[in-house]
Scaffold this motif. Structure first.
Motif, PDB file in Angstrom:
ATOM      1  N   PHE B  97       0.809  -1.209   0.000  1.00  0.00           N
ATOM      2  CA  PHE B  97       0.000   0.000   0.000  1.00  0.00           C
ATOM      3  C   PHE B  97       0.846   1.265   0.000  1.00  0.00           C
ATOM      4  N   GLN B  98       0.115   2.365  -0.111  1.00  0.00           N
ATOM      5  CA  GLN B  98       0.756   3.656  -0.322  1.00  0.00           C
ATOM      6  C   GLN B  98       1.543   4.157   0.879  1.00  0.00           C
ATOM      7  N   ASP B  99       0.909   4.072   2.054  1.00  0.00           N
ATOM      8  CA  ASP B  99       1.492   4.756   3.195  1.00  0.00           C
ATOM      9  C   ASP B  99       2.185   3.765   4.118  1.00  0.00           C
ATOM     10  N   SER B 102       1.424   3.798   8.045  1.00  0.00           N
ATOM     11  CA  SER B 102       0.257   3.262   8.743  1.00  0.00           C
ATOM     12  C   SER B 102      -0.071   1.846   8.301  1.00  0.00           C
ATOM     13  N   SER B 103       0.743   1.253   7.414  1.00  0.00           N
ATOM     14  CA  SER B 103       0.334  -0.086   6.999  1.00  0.00           C
ATOM     15  C   SER B 103       0.965  -1.191   7.840  1.00  0.00           C
ATOM     16  N   LEU B 104       1.764  -0.818   8.822  1.00  0.00           N
ATOM     17  CA  LEU B 104       2.214  -1.825   9.785  1.00  0.00           C
ATOM     18  C   LEU B 104       1.515  -1.566  11.109  1.00  0.00           C
TER      19      LEU B 104
END
Lengths: 409, 331
Positions: B97-99, B102-104
């Motif tokens: 994903f992009q960000d 915040s994806s962890l």
């Protein structure tokens, strides 16, 4: 000139700190906060004295009275007038106030823990489910489980009401109504049947806890409920219904509602716990729902879905740990609130039954003697309430700062 | 050869209070095994939504995949039940994903999160998974992977987190990696590192990569094929050379023109495409690019141009006047 051999040079990894968990980090921040430590100290003292005295310093409130030492002022040494040491003085029945304050702490602790557990278990779970189902579309089995839970709740509620007031006819009528007006949709019949049977089983089982006849009735009631709700129920609907029920509870002034519940259930410390617990439910439901809604928008939840994790796993492994900190904070504050509410109920004579030592009840017993100068009978239980509530509040504040350093209100 | 992924007339809608947002409008294309596909277009053109539709991660409601077929490895993903789809996600198709911020999940160690996918899909035990996670982190270029495994996401930098995300995505050796603007949140040097990493891994592992971006410069370096999307339609599709050297659609032409050129005289203004993309709730009947197009004729206003073959069957374009534009788009 000597050549530099890469093997010889030692790698200095100053960039990597020892890893430590978020909880450990939070604990360190908490210890660094002096006010929170004061709160923790007061709370620890309160819990220790209350539980130690309960287990190692037996107290029988029924046999503890001595009219010869009525309303003695606090004395630290034995004199002619006061044959025994009463460091907090005695009350109108000659009971040692120190002892009653210490033992009252056990009751307050119990009220706090039990009522917060009730609110947290029911409110937290409802909020969690509401938020989760609102943010993620359910699959078949999740719907079945949800319907089952609803069936169980409604089944046991009706069983209880039926056992109380024999309003069976009203509710079975409702069930028949729901069956008749069910909109049958092609292709969904199997699903409807599944829900209905599930509701029947759960309603029946919960009803059986009360009595066989009631169980039967509730089983059919569950059947009806399952059928009404079997239509493709979006998670939003569940969430809406749950949260509106919470709004209804919240719209009552909290003490008034607690008093009403106690009046309905009858006086007693246990009933008081239930009343205070029920009043606290919406707070946790709202908190949990809003936290779930915000966490479930985070990309790591999407990433977990993209990895192929199941809904249950996402809920309990990814969402729940991330909403724990506001809930821990709220529960700590909730303990303070519960102690205060219990005292209020006790003061009004609705909590603990008289000889039982309870801070609010002690206040209620003694405030009439203030005018005759017996300040100690009111001061010490009052102080106990104030200190324990203050302790939990300070600890709660400290926990909020420690668990969520970015959010400061 | 059988294509790996074959999308047929995919339509995704969102039911909102203002009306039905037509986010993806009949997208059809296919991807070969080991192909790198770049999907480009401006914000809100349906790039991400069509990728999420492939993964079936569109939130329903308000979203809905109205029609279409997504054939992957001989199965129509839209017809799989949720449980089977769960096994496709992560194991066969992975997504980055992009960000990376915040994806962890902040409450778990990076290692735990990588191991999770391995234990789920590969049925590894904890030790095997940890061992593999170290290999993966090393593969994506994180030094001292063994010690880094027990770090929490906040102890990683943005680039490292994105590497960790890629390691997670690669953990089960997917056949297709969907990268949804994975470098947008990173600075330029880290961007280059991540792109090189993905290109290298793609060659080593032979997986197909779908790279979604709004940056034509990025895909020029790495993609084999490019889909240009606009208002939920694919408006031009071809191999990289064709798209850049023989641009056929005025929109692609405009996109290329709006890229800054390094040796341009200072003070030269960047070309921008006038106007705004159409409202996806109320799409025009004809070509969605009509109002902004400098080549428009009346036919464009009333007839939606289908994706037609141009000089080669590999290069398709949705424009009535592509023959006139052909060649003018060279830079």
């Amino acid at each position: 000139m000597a050549e530099i051999n890469p093997q010889d040079t030692e790698i200095v990894d100053f960039a990597i700190r020892e890893h430590r968990s978020l909880w450990l980090d939070a604990w360190r921040r908490l210890i660094a906060n002096k006010i929170a430590m004061l709160g923790l100290f007061v709370v620890a003292l309160f819990i220790l004295t209350a539980s130690l005295s309960h287990f190692f310093w037996k107290y029988d409130p029924k046999s503890d009275l001595d009219y010869s030492s009525k309303l003695f002022a606090p004395n630290l040494v034995v004199t002619e007038d006061a044959p025994a040491v009463h460091i907090f003085g005695t009350d109108k029945l000659g009971r040692d106030i120190f002892r009653r304050v210490v033992h009252g702490g056990w009751n307050s602790l119990r009220v706090g823990l039990v009522s917060v557990s009730i609110s947290l278990a029911i409110g937290g779970l409802m909020g969690l489910l509401a938020g989760f189902f609102e943010s993620i579309d359910m699959n078949f089995w999740e719907r079945v489980t949800l319907m089952g839970l609803l069936g169980l709740g409604l089944g046991s509620l009706s069983a209880w009401i039926a056992a109380q007031f024999f309003q069976i006819f009203l509710f079975s009528g409702l069930g028949i109504f729901s069956v008749v007006f069910q909109r049958w949709k092609a292709g969904k019949k199997v699903r409807i049947l599944a829900f209905a049977v599930m509701g029947m089983l759960l309603g029946g089982v919960s009803g059986l806890l009360v009595g066989p006849l009631v169980g039967l009735v509730c089983g059919f009631l569950g059947l009806g409920v399952g059928m009404i709700l079997a239509r493709p129920l979006g998670g939003k609907l569940f969430s809406d219904v749950t949260m509106r029920i919470m709004d209804v509870i919240l719209s009552f002034p909290s003490y008034l509602l607690a008093i009403a519940i106690v009046a309905f259930l009858g006086p007693g410390l246990e009933k008081g716990m239930i009343a205070i617990g029920v009043v606290g439910i919406p707070v946790y439901a709202r908190l949990a729902r809003s936290a779930v809604l915000s966490v479930s928008q985070k990309e790591y939840v999407l990433a977990a879905q993209a990895v192929g994790e199941s809904h249950g796993r996402i809920l309990f492994k990814h969402i729940v740990p991330n909403i724990l900190s506001p809930i821990i904070v709220q529960s700590t504050m909730g303990l303070a609130n519960a102690i205060l509410s219990a005292a209020a109920l006790g003061f009004l004579g609705l909590g603990a039954i008289p000889p039982e030592p309870e801070w609010g009840a002690m206040l209620g017993d003694s405030y009439k003697y203030l005018s005759s100068g017996a300040w100690w009978a009111v001061l010490f239980p009052g102080l106990a309430i104030m200190l324990s509530v203050l302790g939990f509040n300070l600890l709660g504040d400290g926990l909020r700062d420690a668990l969520d350093p970015k959010m400061r209100i | 050869m059988e294509p790996l992924l074959s999308i047929n007339n995919l339509k995704t809608r969102f039911h909102t209070e203002d009306g039905i947002v037509k986010a993806v409008n009949g997208v059809s294309y296919s991807m070969k095994v080991g192909e790198v596909l770049g999907v480009v277009g401006e914000s809100g053109c349906g790039k991400s939504v069509h990728a999420l539709s492939i993964m079936r991660l569109i939130q329903i409601p308000p979203g809905e995949i109205e029609s279409g077929e997504i054939w992957f490895d001989g199965r129509d993903l839209l017809k799989l039940d949720n449980n089977d789809m769960r096994h496709v996600r992560g194991r066969d198709i992975a997504m980055v994903f992009q960000d990376p911020m915040s994806s962890l999940n902040p409450v778990y160690t990076v290692g735990f999160q990588i191991c999770e996918a391995l234990m789920l899909h590969k049925k590894m035990n904890k030790n095997e998974a940890r061992h593999r996670a170290v290999e993966l982190l090393t593969l994506v270029g994180i030094p001292e992977a063994k010690r880094r495994l027990d770090n929490y996401p906040h102890q990683f930098s943005g680039g490292m987190r994105q590497r960790a995300m890629i390691a997670m995505a690669l953990s089960c050796e997917p056949k297709l990696l969907i990268a949804d603007e994975p470098t947008t949140a990173l600075d330029v040097t880290i961007q280059a590192q991540i792109i090189n990493l993905v290109v290298k891994l793609q060659e080593e592992l032979g997986m197909a990569v779908m790279w979604i971006t709004h940056d034509l410069g990025i895909v020029a370096e790495m993609a084999h094929t490019i889909n240009v999307m606009y208002a939920g339609y694919i408006i031009e599709r071809g191999n990289v050379r064709d798209i850049y050297k023989r641009t056929l659609h005025p929109y692609t032409f405009g996109l290329l023109g709006s890229l800054p050129v390094i040796d341009e005289a200072p003070g030269t203004k960047l070309i921008s495409i006038p106007g705004l993309p159409p409202d996806l709730i109320d799409l025009p009947k004809g070509c969605p690019f009509y109002v902004r197009c400098t080549y428009r004729v009346d036919q464009c206003k009333f007839e939606l141009p289908p994706l037609m073959e141009s000089e080669s069957s590999q290069h398709t374009v949705a424009c009535w006047r592509w023959q006139e534009i052909d060649g003018k788009g060279t830079k």
